[in-house]
Design an enzyme around this catalytic site. Structure first.
Site, PDB file in Angstrom:
ATOM      1  N   ARG A 123     -20.935  49.442 -87.175  1.00  0.00           N
ATOM      2  CA  ARG A 123     -20.406  50.755 -86.739  1.00  0.00           C
ATOM      3  C   ARG A 123     -21.520  51.798 -86.789  1.00  0.00           C
ATOM      4  O   ARG A 123     -21.884  52.312 -87.863  1.00  0.00           O
ATOM      5  CB  ARG A 123     -19.255  51.193 -87.633  1.00  0.00           C
ATOM      6  CG  ARG A 123     -18.754  52.599 -87.342  1.00  0.00           C
ATOM      7  CD  ARG A 123     -18.046  52.746 -86.037  1.00  0.00           C
ATOM      8  NE  ARG A 123     -16.842  51.900 -86.015  1.00  0.00           N
ATOM      9  CZ  ARG A 123     -16.194  51.622 -84.892  1.00  0.00           C
ATOM     10  NH1 ARG A 123     -16.634  52.094 -83.739  1.00  0.00           N
ATOM     11  NH2 ARG A 123     -15.119  50.855 -84.917  1.00  0.00           N
TER      12      ARG A 123
ATOM     13  N   GLN B 246     -13.526  43.631 -77.192  1.00  0.00           N
ATOM     14  CA  GLN B 246     -13.845  45.024 -76.857  1.00  0.00           C
ATOM     15  C   GLN B 246     -15.363  45.201 -76.785  1.00  0.00           C
ATOM     16  O   GLN B 246     -16.089  44.794 -77.698  1.00  0.00           O
ATOM     17  CB  GLN B 246     -13.257  45.924 -77.961  1.00  0.00           C
ATOM     18  CG  GLN B 246     -13.888  47.284 -78.117  1.00  0.00           C
ATOM     19  CD  GLN B 246     -13.104  48.387 -77.409  1.00  0.00           C
ATOM     20  OE1 GLN B 246     -12.376  48.125 -76.468  1.00  0.00           O
ATOM     21  NE2 GLN B 246     -13.286  49.597 -77.877  1.00  0.00           N
TER      22      GLN B 246
ATOM     23  N   ARG C 103     -23.129  42.414 -78.772  1.00  0.00           N
ATOM     24  CA  ARG C 103     -23.365  43.081 -80.062  1.00  0.00           C
ATOM     25  C   ARG C 103     -22.928  42.232 -81.260  1.00  0.00           C
ATOM     26  O   ARG C 103     -23.142  42.625 -82.408  1.00  0.00           O
ATOM     27  CB  ARG C 103     -22.687  44.447 -80.084  1.00  0.00           C
ATOM     28  CG  ARG C 103     -21.162  44.384 -79.990  1.00  0.00           C
ATOM     29  CD  ARG C 103     -20.544  45.768 -80.045  1.00  0.00           C
ATOM     30  NE  ARG C 103     -19.086  45.700 -79.983  1.00  0.00           N
ATOM     31  CZ  ARG C 103     -18.278  46.720 -80.239  1.00  0.00           C
ATOM     32  NH1 ARG C 103     -18.774  47.905 -80.564  1.00  0.00           N
ATOM     33  NH2 ARG C 103     -16.962  46.592 -80.171  1.00  0.00           N
TER      34      ARG C 103
ATOM     35  N   HIS D 293     -24.319  52.133 -76.532  1.00  0.00           N
ATOM     36  CA  HIS D 293     -23.269  52.954 -77.170  1.00  0.00           C
ATOM     37  C   HIS D 293     -23.863  53.785 -78.319  1.00  0.00           C
ATOM     38  O   HIS D 293     -23.500  53.605 -79.481  1.00  0.00           O
ATOM     39  CB  HIS D 293     -22.199  51.982 -77.700  1.00  0.00           C
ATOM     40  CG  HIS D 293     -20.879  52.602 -78.022  1.00  0.00           C
ATOM     41  ND1 HIS D 293     -20.714  53.587 -78.960  1.00  0.00           N
ATOM     42  CD2 HIS D 293     -19.643  52.364 -77.531  1.00  0.00           C
ATOM     43  CE1 HIS D 293     -19.436  53.909 -79.041  1.00  0.00           C
ATOM     44  NE2 HIS D 293     -18.775  53.197 -78.185  1.00  0.00           N
TER      45      HIS D 293
ATOM     46  N   ASP E 184     -12.953  61.354 -75.270  1.00  0.00           N
ATOM     47  CA  ASP E 184     -13.321  59.984 -74.890  1.00  0.00           C
ATOM     48  C   ASP E 184     -13.390  59.959 -73.361  1.00  0.00           C
ATOM     49  O   ASP E 184     -12.418  59.645 -72.683  1.00  0.00           O
ATOM     50  CB  ASP E 184     -12.255  59.004 -75.405  1.00  0.00           C
ATOM     51  CG  ASP E 184     -12.727  57.554 -75.285  1.00  0.00           C
ATOM     52  OD1 ASP E 184     -12.096  56.680 -75.902  1.00  0.00           O
ATOM     53  OD2 ASP E 184     -13.736  57.316 -74.577  1.00  0.00           O
TER      54      ASP E 184
ATOM     55  N   GLU F  78     -23.338  57.920 -74.341  1.00  0.00           N
ATOM     56  CA  GLU F  78     -23.729  56.538 -74.058  1.00  0.00           C
ATOM     57  C   GLU F  78     -24.180  56.357 -72.606  1.00  0.00           C
ATOM     58  O   GLU F  78     -23.383  56.563 -71.692  1.00  0.00           O
ATOM     59  CB  GLU F  78     -22.513  55.647 -74.328  1.00  0.00           C
ATOM     60  CG  GLU F  78     -21.889  55.868 -75.702  1.00  0.00           C
ATOM     61  CD  GLU F  78     -20.433  55.439 -75.754  1.00  0.00           C
ATOM     62  OE1 GLU F  78     -19.641  56.140 -76.409  1.00  0.00           O
ATOM     63  OE2 GLU F  78     -20.092  54.427 -75.115  1.00  0.00           O
TER      64      GLU F  78
HETATM   65  O1  TA6 Z   1     -17.272  54.591 -76.119  1.00  0.00           O
HETATM   66  C1  TA6 Z   1     -16.013  55.063 -76.441  1.00  0.00           C
HETATM   67  C2  TA6 Z   1     -15.107  53.892 -76.832  1.00  0.00           C
HETATM   68  O2  TA6 Z   1     -14.811  53.085 -75.722  1.00  0.00           O
HETATM   69  C3  TA6 Z   1     -13.854  54.464 -77.480  1.00  0.00           C
HETATM   70  O3  TA6 Z   1     -12.716  54.285 -76.663  1.00  0.00           O
HETATM   71  C4  TA6 Z   1     -13.757  53.706 -78.811  1.00  0.00           C
HETATM   72  O4  TA6 Z   1     -13.018  52.505 -78.651  1.00  0.00           O
HETATM   73  C5  TA6 Z   1     -15.245  53.454 -79.076  1.00  0.00           C
HETATM   74  O5  TA6 Z   1     -15.753  53.054 -77.809  1.00  0.00           O
HETATM   75  C6  TA6 Z   1     -15.537  52.490 -80.192  1.00  0.00           C
HETATM   76  O6  TA6 Z   1     -15.273  51.182 -79.806  1.00  0.00           O
HETATM   77  P1  TA6 Z   1     -15.537  50.025 -80.905  1.00  0.00           P
HETATM   78  O7  TA6 Z   1     -15.130  48.751 -80.240  1.00  0.00           O
HETATM   79  O8  TA6 Z   1     -16.990  50.041 -81.248  1.00  0.00           O
HETATM   80  O9  TA6 Z   1     -14.681  50.400 -82.093  1.00  0.00           O
END
Ligand code: TA6
Length: 315
Positions: free
Chosen positions: A67, A85, A90, A168, A213, A272
């Protein structure tokens, strides 16, 4: 000064024994990249100030992503479809690329590292495409941090593939309510908090009073993040990455993230460099390059020295 503190590139052990590379530049700036996720977790200026945000509750335990820092989102940004996600790049272990094809802007700097990710047989079950993903992280002579990604379709089956991508980046800021983002005025964005509905940015700068966001689409190549209290401006210069995502989770979402402190939203902002609105498609043999260069410059409004527009229009 210990010997290791002088070498421009050092491979060593980081948190939980995970391997990381430390880049050091002669004037004192540094950067750290974990082989896990090719994840930049630190970027310090010549005074040793940490410029990136990493949560105090970050996991450095695979298979969870770290994180903070600069997670790499590939082959997808966000979480549609079957992939995890922000994709798997990563949460994979990368290797040091000992024989990278030369980069046209091949660096005269010494403080850089080339990493590579290629799919295993196992990986191909998840995402049935063969690729080579090369990442070069460079610490420039003035302490700038450059990330260059080269992704090549190496499929022998003649099939193209498409992907979306983001660096990111979590910037460390003194107080989110004292931060402005310049360079995205009048730009359209997809609002993740309103079903990705499309709007046009009206403000003359973006400021922060609640969760944000937003995926800004087809943005300028330069974006500035002004930290008033620290009198510091981050400048992002990006190439091959037409979009920019701006995210701060604010209080409610912060409390819902196990690897994020309840109040940490006050001291971070994600801006990002991304390619999200229009996925990138590569035919076999084709290569895509996406690059972002981060710099941190002093900005003191009181003396009128820094006009954000000048920073954005400057070279
Ligand atoms: O970049 C913004 C985002 O897509 C948010 O919607 C939130 O989900 C963030 O990324 C963090 O995502 P993660 O999978 O790293 O918790």
């Amino acid at each position: 000064m210990a010997t290791s503190e002088r070498v421009p590139v050092e491979l060593c052990k980081g948190v939980n024994g995970l391997e990381k590379v430390v880049l050091r530049e002669v004037r004192g700036s540094s950067a750290e990249i974990y082989l896990y996720g090719a994840h930049v977790t630190s970027w310090k200026n010549e005074h040793g100030d940490e410029l990136l945000f990493v949560s105090a509750k970050a996991n450095f335990k695979p298979p969870k992503p770290i994180r903070g820092g600069i997670p790499i989102c590939f082959p997808q940004f966000s979480n549609h479809g079957s992939l995890e996600q922000h994709g798997f790049a990563r949460t994979k272990f990368w290797s040091i690329d000992t024989d990278p094809p030369p980069l046209p802007t091949s660096t005269s700097n010494k403080a850089f590292i080339d990493l590579i990710l290629k799919p295993t047989e196992e990986d191909m079950k998840i995402w049935p495409h063969s690729y080579e993903f090369r990442l070069r992280v460079t610490l420039g002579p003035g302490g700038d941090l450059m990330l260059t990604s080269r992704i090549r379709n190496t499929s022998a089956d003649g099939k193209p593939f498409s992907f979306t991508f983001a660096y990111h980046t979590y910037f460390s800021v003194s107080d989110i309510s004292e931060v402005r983002v310049e360079g995205l005025e009048t730009i359209d964005y997809l609002d993740n908090l309103q079903n990705k509905e499309r709007f046009t940015e009206q403000g003359d700068a973006i400021t922060f009073e609640s969760e944000v966001d937003k995926i800004y689409v087809s943005t300028p190549t330069k974006i500035a993040i002004l930290d008033h209290e620290k009198k510091r401006t981050f400048v992002i210069r990006k190439d091959g990455l037409p979009d920019a995502v701006v995210w701060n989770p604010w209080d409610k979402k912060s409390k819902a993230m196990a690897d994020f402190g309840d109040d940490e939203y006050k001291h971070m902002l994600c801006v990002e460099s991304a390619a999200v609105e229009n996925p990138i498609t590569l035919r076999p043999g084709e290569e895509w390059k996406g690059r972002q260069e981060l710099s941190a410059v002093p900005s003191s409004y009181c003396s009128g020295q820094l006009d954000p527009q000048r920073v954005l229009q400057g070279s």
